[in-house]
Design an enzyme around this catalytic site. Structure first.
Site, PDB file in Angstrom:
ATOM      1  N   CYS A 137       0.804  -1.263   0.412  1.00  0.00           N
ATOM      2  CA  CYS A 137      -0.096  -0.238   0.520  1.00  0.00           C
ATOM      3  C   CYS A 137       0.765   1.331   0.126  1.00  0.00           C
ATOM      4  CB  CYS A 137      -0.990   0.339   1.487  1.00  0.00           C
ATOM      5  SG  CYS A 137      -0.607  -0.451   2.449  1.00  0.00           S
ATOM      6  N   GLN A 163       1.864   5.847   8.906  1.00  0.00           N
ATOM      7  CA  GLN A 163       1.157   4.648   8.275  1.00  0.00           C
ATOM      8  C   GLN A 163       0.061   3.771   8.733  1.00  0.00           C
ATOM      9  OE1 GLN A 163       4.868   2.337   5.967  1.00  0.00           O
ATOM     10  NE2 GLN A 163       2.615   1.062   5.826  1.00  0.00           N
ATOM     11  N   GLY A 167      -3.745  -0.395   7.602  1.00  0.00           N
ATOM     12  CA  GLY A 167      -3.050  -0.655   6.962  1.00  0.00           C
ATOM     13  C   GLY A 167      -2.222  -2.474   7.263  1.00  0.00           C
ATOM     14  N   GLU A 189       8.223  -3.746   5.810  1.00  0.00           N
ATOM     15  CA  GLU A 189       7.395  -2.788   4.699  1.00  0.00           C
ATOM     16  C   GLU A 189       8.636  -2.098   3.667  1.00  0.00           C
ATOM     17  OE1 GLU A 189       4.279  -2.840   4.898  1.00  0.00           O
ATOM     18  OE2 GLU A 189       4.261  -0.699   4.280  1.00  0.00           O
ATOM     19  N   HIS A 229      -2.075   6.590   4.302  1.00  0.00           N
ATOM     20  CA  HIS A 229      -0.849   6.411   4.925  1.00  0.00           C
ATOM     21  C   HIS A 229      -0.290   7.630   4.392  1.00  0.00           C
ATOM     22  CE1 HIS A 229      -1.453   1.914   5.538  1.00  0.00           C
ATOM     23  NE2 HIS A 229      -0.186   1.355   4.976  1.00  0.00           N
ATOM     24  N   THR A 314      -6.393   1.445   1.914  1.00  0.00           N
ATOM     25  CA  THR A 314      -6.851  -0.026   1.177  1.00  0.00           C
ATOM     26  C   THR A 314      -8.249   0.184  -0.172  1.00  0.00           C
ATOM     27  OG1 THR A 314      -9.520   0.833   1.936  1.00  0.00           O
ATOM     28  CG2 THR A 314      -7.691  -0.603   3.475  1.00  0.00           C
TER      29      THR A 314
HETATM   30  N1  LIG Z   1      -4.776  -3.180   5.029  1.00  0.00           N
HETATM   31  C1  LIG Z   1      -4.738  -2.532   3.621  1.00  0.00           C
HETATM   32  O1  LIG Z   1      -4.055  -1.204   3.775  1.00  0.00           O
HETATM   33  C2  LIG Z   1      -3.724  -3.671   2.520  1.00  0.00           C
HETATM   34  C3  LIG Z   1      -3.668  -2.674   1.675  1.00  0.00           C
HETATM   35  C4  LIG Z   1      -2.469  -3.534   0.713  1.00  0.00           C
HETATM   36  C5  LIG Z   1      -2.453  -4.787   0.691  1.00  0.00           C
HETATM   37  N2  LIG Z   1      -2.495  -5.339   1.724  1.00  0.00           N
HETATM   38  C6  LIG Z   1      -2.405  -7.199   1.744  1.00  0.00           C
HETATM   39  O2  LIG Z   1      -3.952  -7.558   2.054  1.00  0.00           O
HETATM   40  C7  LIG Z   1      -3.808  -8.469   2.035  1.00  0.00           C
HETATM   41  C8  LIG Z   1      -5.135  -8.852   3.053  1.00  0.00           C
HETATM   42  O3  LIG Z   1      -5.012  -7.695   4.084  1.00  0.00           O
HETATM   43  P1  LIG Z   1      -5.834  -7.150   5.496  1.00  0.00           P
HETATM   44  O4  LIG Z   1      -5.792  -5.788   5.910  1.00  0.00           O
HETATM   45  O5  LIG Z   1      -7.252  -7.014   4.262  1.00  0.00           O
HETATM   46  O6  LIG Z   1      -5.642  -8.153   5.662  1.00  0.00           O
HETATM   47  P2  LIG Z   1      -7.386  -8.883   7.290  1.00  0.00           P
HETATM   48  O7  LIG Z   1      -8.368  -7.666   7.283  1.00  0.00           O
HETATM   49  O8  LIG Z   1      -6.910  -9.576   8.207  1.00  0.00           O
HETATM   50  O9  LIG Z   1      -8.311 -10.102   5.681  1.00  0.00           O
HETATM   51  C9  LIG Z   1      -7.280 -11.308   5.956  1.00  0.00           C
HETATM   52  C10 LIG Z   1      -8.808 -11.564   5.244  1.00  0.00           C
HETATM   53  O10 LIG Z   1      -8.188 -13.387   5.262  1.00  0.00           O
HETATM   54  C11 LIG Z   1      -8.985 -14.085   4.737  1.00  0.00           C
HETATM   55  N3  LIG Z   1      -8.127 -15.570   5.521  1.00  0.00           N
HETATM   56  C12 LIG Z   1      -7.760 -15.876   6.255  1.00  0.00           C
HETATM   57  N4  LIG Z   1      -7.430 -17.237   6.420  1.00  0.00           N
HETATM   58  C13 LIG Z   1      -8.053 -17.679   4.771  1.00  0.00           C
HETATM   59  C14 LIG Z   1      -8.117 -19.210   4.122  1.00  0.00           C
HETATM   60  N5  LIG Z   1      -7.033 -20.067   4.944  1.00  0.00           N
HETATM   61  N6  LIG Z   1      -8.930 -18.994   3.609  1.00  0.00           N
HETATM   62  C15 LIG Z   1      -9.782 -17.850   2.867  1.00  0.00           C
HETATM   63  N7  LIG Z   1      -9.545 -16.692   3.555  1.00  0.00           N
HETATM   64  C16 LIG Z   1      -8.632 -16.307   4.651  1.00  0.00           C
HETATM   65  C17 LIG Z   1      -9.851 -13.824   6.781  1.00  0.00           C
HETATM   66  O11 LIG Z   1     -10.783 -14.502   6.392  1.00  0.00           O
HETATM   67  P3  LIG Z   1     -11.537 -14.314   8.265  1.00  0.00           P
HETATM   68  O12 LIG Z   1     -12.537 -12.798   8.542  1.00  0.00           O
HETATM   69  O13 LIG Z   1     -12.781 -15.610   8.002  1.00  0.00           O
HETATM   70  O14 LIG Z   1     -10.729 -14.654   9.275  1.00  0.00           O
HETATM   71  C18 LIG Z   1      -9.799 -12.417   6.240  1.00  0.00           C
HETATM   72  O15 LIG Z   1     -11.167 -11.976   5.238  1.00  0.00           O
HETATM   73  C19 LIG Z   1      -2.786  -8.785   2.350  1.00  0.00           C
HETATM   74  O16 LIG Z   1      -2.011  -9.661   1.966  1.00  0.00           O
HETATM   75  C20 LIG Z   1      -2.590  -7.501   3.072  1.00  0.00           C
HETATM   76  O17 LIG Z   1      -0.945  -7.429   3.753  1.00  0.00           O
HETATM   77  C21 LIG Z   1      -3.547  -5.228   2.822  1.00  0.00           C
END
Ligand SMILES: NC(=O)c1ccc[n+]([C@@H]2O[C@H](COP(=O)([O-])OP(=O)(O)OC[C@H]3O[C@@H](n4cnc5c(N)ncnc54)[C@H](OP(=O)(O)O)[C@@H]3O)[C@@H](O)[C@H]2O)c1
Length: 340
Positions: A137, A163, A167, A189, A229, A314
């Site tokens: 991000c 950040q 995130g 990061e 961020h 996001t």
């Molecule tokens: N947050 C940001 O600003 C951002 C920006 C760019 C990239 N990212 C990247 O995007 C990805 C997700 O980030 P996030 O912030 O959205 O994280 P998050 O809020 O922790 O969400 C992760 C999701 O993955 C699901 N999950 C976990 N294990 C799984 C499995 N075995 N099968 C299917 N689904 C599963 C979780 O489902 P449950 O709810 O059912 O546990 C949850 O919905 C990460 O790799 C992160 O580095 C994040």
């Protein structure tokens, strides 16, 4: 967090129809509304809130005749579900870091490196599918701002990040460790910013990217802000630049007309002395709010350019950028059949 953004941004999308949801095992088998605590502004679209959550199974993609897969999985999972989906013909648009560094997988910011999308034609592992990734991000905001000024020759970049909590995913760090605090460390990061920026700003050579040789020195911190961020960026250029030249150059980053999620102005330059701010500027952008990067506090000293940039982590740093990439792939006929 990113998964919910996908749901919000794909509601009534002109190219894509959200028809299947996967979740972790502990939530699957239930309706979305029974298991998920909606964290975004507004409410979850009613149709989606009634949809069932499924355990990931690539066979379901075939059963539902699904072509496009948007992924927001943690990068730490043992099972490589994105690869499984692509092997079964899925066109995967991923937010996780798992495949960003694969030689034939592009890291996309459509307005910056659209030509990198062609790399998917050389993903021989997948007979019909492919994997395309989003940058991390904070990298998105940095690289969108560096791309237009690269014409002045970028020698070195010092970046300090502030950040947001979103995130770190939901629920993220505990309130007790973040309220009234700043944590000057975000795992991996700084490495991600350096490696990914060089790849995105690189040139295609054959079937790989020749990385741009820009020295990037990042310092990353988590701050008690919900979304957005903020990046403090100092760039050492080969040529001298004035603040007005920098402003005009940032504003010249061209839009991608015709793509539903493309903002008219990918970069919006703010003149106020105290902007950009997460609270005021995190939703900047036309068509989809949060798709433009805001830049302000532009200062120059000879060949050193200093500024602040703000990226919605996001949206432009996550789901919105992945959807824009998929729209571009759709227009280039990479979706809806083979790999182009
Ligand atoms: N947050 C940001 O600003 C951002 C920006 C760019 C990239 N990212 C990247 O995007 C990805 C997700 O980030 P996030 O912030 O959205 O994280 P998050 O809020 O922790 O969400 C992760 C999701 O993955 C699901 N999950 C976990 N294990 C799984 C499995 N075995 N099968 C299917 N689904 C599963 C979780 O489902 P449950 O709810 O059912 O546990 C949850 O919905 C990460 O790799 C992160 O580095 C994040």
């Amino acid at each position: 967090m990113v998964g919910q953004r996908f749901i919000q941004l794909l509601d009534d999308h002109p190219f894509f129809d959200l028809s299947l949801l996967f979740s972790s095992e502990r939530k699957s088998g239930n309706q979305f509304r029974e298991m998920v605590d909606w964290q975004l502004e507004g409410t979850c679209p009613d149709r989606i809130s009634r949809m069932m959550l499924n355990d990931f199974d690539p066979e379901l993609l075939k059963e539902h005749d699904i072509d496009v897969v948007f992924s927001a999985l943690p990068g730490s999972l043992l099972r490589d579900m994105e690869k499984e989906a692509a092997l079964d013909g899925g066109k995967v648009f991923s937010n996780s870091a798992s495949h960003r560094y694969d030689r034939d997988v592009p890291i996309m910011i459509p307005e910056v490196n659209g030509e990198h999308l062609g790399l998917i034609s050389s993903q021989d592992t997948f007979p019909a599918g492919f994997i395309v990734t989003n940058p991390n991000c904070s990298t998105s905001g940095l690289v969108m701002s560096l791309a237009p000024i690269s014409q002045f020759g970028i020698k070195k970049v010092y970046i300090s990040t502030y950040q947001a909590l979103s995130g770190a995913g939901y629920p993220g760090p505990s309130s007790l460790s973040m309220l009234g605090n700043i944590v000057p460390f975000i795992r991996k990061e700084e490495e991600k910013i350096s490696i990914e920026s060089g790849k995105i700003l690189g040139k295609i050579s054959g079937n790989k990217v020749e990385e741009a040789s820009i020295k990037i020195i990042p310092s990353c911190a988590r701050v008690p802000v919900k979304d957005g961020h903020l990046l403090s960026i100092n760039v050492e250029l080969e040529k001298e630049i004035t603040p007005q030249e920098a402003k005009d150059t940032f504003s010249s980053l061209r839009s991608l007309p015709g793509l539903p999620s493309a903002p008219a102005h990918p970069i919006v330059v703010l003149d106020e002395e105290d902007r950009p701010q997460p609270l005021k500027d995190v939703s900047t952008g036309s068509s989809v709010k949060g798709m433009s990067v805001s830049i302000g506090r532009i200062r120059t000293d000879g060949n050193v350019l200093s500024y602040f940039a703000l990226v919605n982590n996001t949206i432009r740093g996550g789901a919105g950028n992945a959807i824009l990439t998929a729209e571009m792939a759709h227009e280039m006929n990479f979706i809806g059949g083979g790999r182009g």
